[in-house]
Design an enzyme around this catalytic site. Structure first.
Site, PDB file in Angstrom:
ATOM      1  CG  ASP A 110      -5.985  -3.019   3.387  1.00 42.76           C
ATOM      2  OD1 ASP A 110      -4.870  -2.675   3.715  1.00 42.76           O
ATOM      3  OD2 ASP A 110      -6.618  -2.386   2.575  1.00 42.76           O
ATOM      4  CG  HIS A 170      -9.296  -0.228  -0.441  1.00 43.40           C
ATOM      5  ND1 HIS A 170      -8.681  -0.175   0.949  1.00 43.40           N
ATOM      6  CD2 HIS A 170     -10.552  -0.057   0.115  1.00 43.40           C
ATOM      7  CE1 HIS A 170      -9.445  -0.595   1.984  1.00 43.40           C
ATOM      8  NE2 HIS A 170     -10.708  -0.101   1.426  1.00 43.40           N
ATOM      9  CB  SER A 226      -0.838   0.075   1.342  1.00 47.34           C
ATOM     10  OG  SER A 226      -1.095   1.345   1.350  1.00 47.34           O
ATOM     11  CG  ASP A 275      -4.999   2.250   0.893  1.00 48.16           C
ATOM     12  OD1 ASP A 275      -5.943   1.463   0.877  1.00 48.16           O
ATOM     13  OD2 ASP A 275      -3.885   2.197   1.470  1.00 48.16           O
ATOM     14  CG  MET A 326     -11.353  -3.151   5.594  1.00 48.80           C
ATOM     15  SD  MET A 326      -9.800  -2.483   4.661  1.00 48.80           S
ATOM     16  CE  MET A 326      -8.905  -1.693   5.705  1.00 48.80           C
ATOM     17  CB  SER A 348       3.429   0.255   8.321  1.00 45.57           C
ATOM     18  OG  SER A 348       2.802  -0.614   8.865  1.00 45.57           O
ATOM     19  CG  HIS A 377      -3.636  -1.749  -1.468  1.00 41.90           C
ATOM     20  ND1 HIS A 377      -4.788  -2.600  -1.994  1.00 41.90           N
ATOM     21  CD2 HIS A 377      -4.240  -1.005  -0.592  1.00 41.90           C
ATOM     22  CE1 HIS A 377      -5.854  -2.258  -1.094  1.00 41.90           C
ATOM     23  NE2 HIS A 377      -5.452  -1.158  -0.318  1.00 41.90           N
ATOM     24  CG  MET A 411     -11.305   3.022   2.484  1.00 45.35           C
ATOM     25  SD  MET A 411      -9.744   3.128   3.254  1.00 45.35           S
ATOM     26  CE  MET A 411      -8.692   3.058   1.707  1.00 45.35           C
ATOM     27  CG  MET A 466      -8.413   6.863   2.515  1.00 40.43           C
ATOM     28  SD  MET A 466      -7.612   6.782   3.911  1.00 40.43           S
ATOM     29  CE  MET A 466      -6.690   5.393   4.096  1.00 40.43           C
ATOM     30  N   GLY A 517      -2.834   4.244   7.650  1.00 44.30           N
ATOM     31  CA  GLY A 517      -1.804   2.938   7.784  1.00 44.30           C
ATOM     32  C   GLY A 517      -0.948   2.745   9.091  1.00 44.30           C
TER      33      GLY A 517
HETATM   34  C1  DX5 Z   1      -6.243   1.389   5.553  1.00 49.28           C
HETATM   35  C2  DX5 Z   1      -5.525   1.022   4.232  1.00 49.28           C
HETATM   36  C3  DX5 Z   1      -4.700   0.127   4.261  1.00 49.28           C
HETATM   37  C4  DX5 Z   1      -3.370   0.590   4.582  1.00 49.28           C
HETATM   38  C5  DX5 Z   1      -2.260  -0.635   5.105  1.00 49.28           C
HETATM   39  O1  DX5 Z   1      -7.308   2.244   5.601  1.00 49.28           O
HETATM   40  O2  DX5 Z   1      -6.646   0.429   3.509  1.00 49.28           O
HETATM   41  O3  DX5 Z   1      -4.250  -0.264   2.899  1.00 49.28           O
HETATM   42  O4  DX5 Z   1      -2.773   1.631   3.997  1.00 49.28           O
HETATM   43  O5  DX5 Z   1      -1.211  -0.165   5.746  1.00 49.28           O
HETATM   44  P1  DX5 Z   1      -0.606  -0.999   7.009  1.00 49.28           P
HETATM   45  O6  DX5 Z   1      -0.109  -2.206   6.294  1.00 49.28           O
HETATM   46  O7  DX5 Z   1       0.428  -0.096   7.666  1.00 49.28           O
HETATM   47  O8  DX5 Z   1      -1.649  -1.333   8.023  1.00 49.28           O
HETATM   48 ZN    ZN Z   2      -6.355  -0.478   1.390  1.00 48.94          ZN
END
Ligand code: DX5
Ligand code: ZN
Length: 217
Positions: free
Chosen positions: A178, A69, A11, A38, A140, A201, A36, A71, A40, A147
């Site tokens: 995820d 993804h 991600s 994200d 999730m 991370s 990946h 959100m 938002m 993250g």
């Molecule tokens: C959270 C995201 C994830 C996130 C994963 O809302 O959908 O994709 O970035 O990051 P880590 O692996 O650090 O949890």
């Molecule tokens: Zn994600």
């Protein structure tokens, strides 16, 4: 065809945004399977990230498939904003879509695989009538928005149940997890039958991205 190894999708939310091009290059050299992304909107989740302008530029740097993804609220609007980028997978939250069957068919009609996402509190029962239609289920394992959060253990029980449902209703469908995925919980996820993992991370905080990706695969 089901993959023979666990697919890994870094991600980029945890990447260094001042050096995004180099970061993408490093995870591609590290042999990630997908990238990946994200998205938002500051409404569905309390954070804002990337829009199609930046993602289009990023996708021109690589031929790795994009796993987007969403959100967001107003999901059909965002689906149509991102479909022209031709992502390999576009996933929408089951909690936010009114006409889910229609939206899945729309995504697939554009040649993109359609995924549905379940928040940590959403029961696997919500999948019953939609699982036969989708290409991917994304579980999730943290509350979406950020993250670097800690993996929620009840995801494992849910994963086990969804793998059984998937085997019965749609064996080709992939199951992705995820949030908070790392070298400590990957063995348990594999044991329960995960096909694909997102890691932000864990990969981007490591010194050697290729090694981190390999440790999850
Ligand atoms: C959270 C995201 C994830 C996130 C994963 O809302 O959908 O994709 O970035 O990051 P880590 O692996 O650090 O949890
Ligand atoms: Zn994600």
């Amino acid at each position: 065809m089901k993959p023979t190894h666990t697919l890994v999708a870094p991600s980029i939310l945890s990447a260094d945004f001042l050096r995004l091009g180099e970061e993408i290059d490093a995870i591609c050299k590290g042999e990630c399977d997908y990238i990946h992304i994200d998205v938002m909107d500051g409404h569905f989740v309390p954070n804002l990230t990337l829009g199609p302008v930046v993602i289009e530029k990023l996708s021109s740097l690589t031929n790795k498939p994009l796993d987007i993804h969403l959100m967001v609220e107003n999901v059909p609007f965002f689906v149509d904003l991102f479909l022209p980028l031709k992502p390999a997978i576009l996933s929408v939250h089951i909690e936010e879509v009114k006409h889910l069957h229609r939206l899945i068919k729309h995504i697939q009609s554009c040649g993109t695989k359609a995924g549905v996402v379940l928040n940590p509190h959403t029961s696997e029962a919500a999948l019953e009538y939609v699982l036969p239609e989708v290409d991917l289920v994304l579980l999730m394992s943290v509350n979406p928005g950020f993250g670097g959060q800690t993996f929620i253990p009840s995801t494992l029980q849910k994963l086990e149940k969804i793998v059984k449902m998937r085997d019965k209703l749609n064996p080709q469908c992939l199951i992705e997890v995820d949030g908070g995925v790392n070298d400590k919980n990957i063995a348990m996820l594999k044991e329960k039958g995960v096909d694909m993992v997102v890691a932000g991370s864990y990969i981007f905080n490591s010194k050697d991205y290729a090694k981190a990706i390999a440790s999850l695969r």
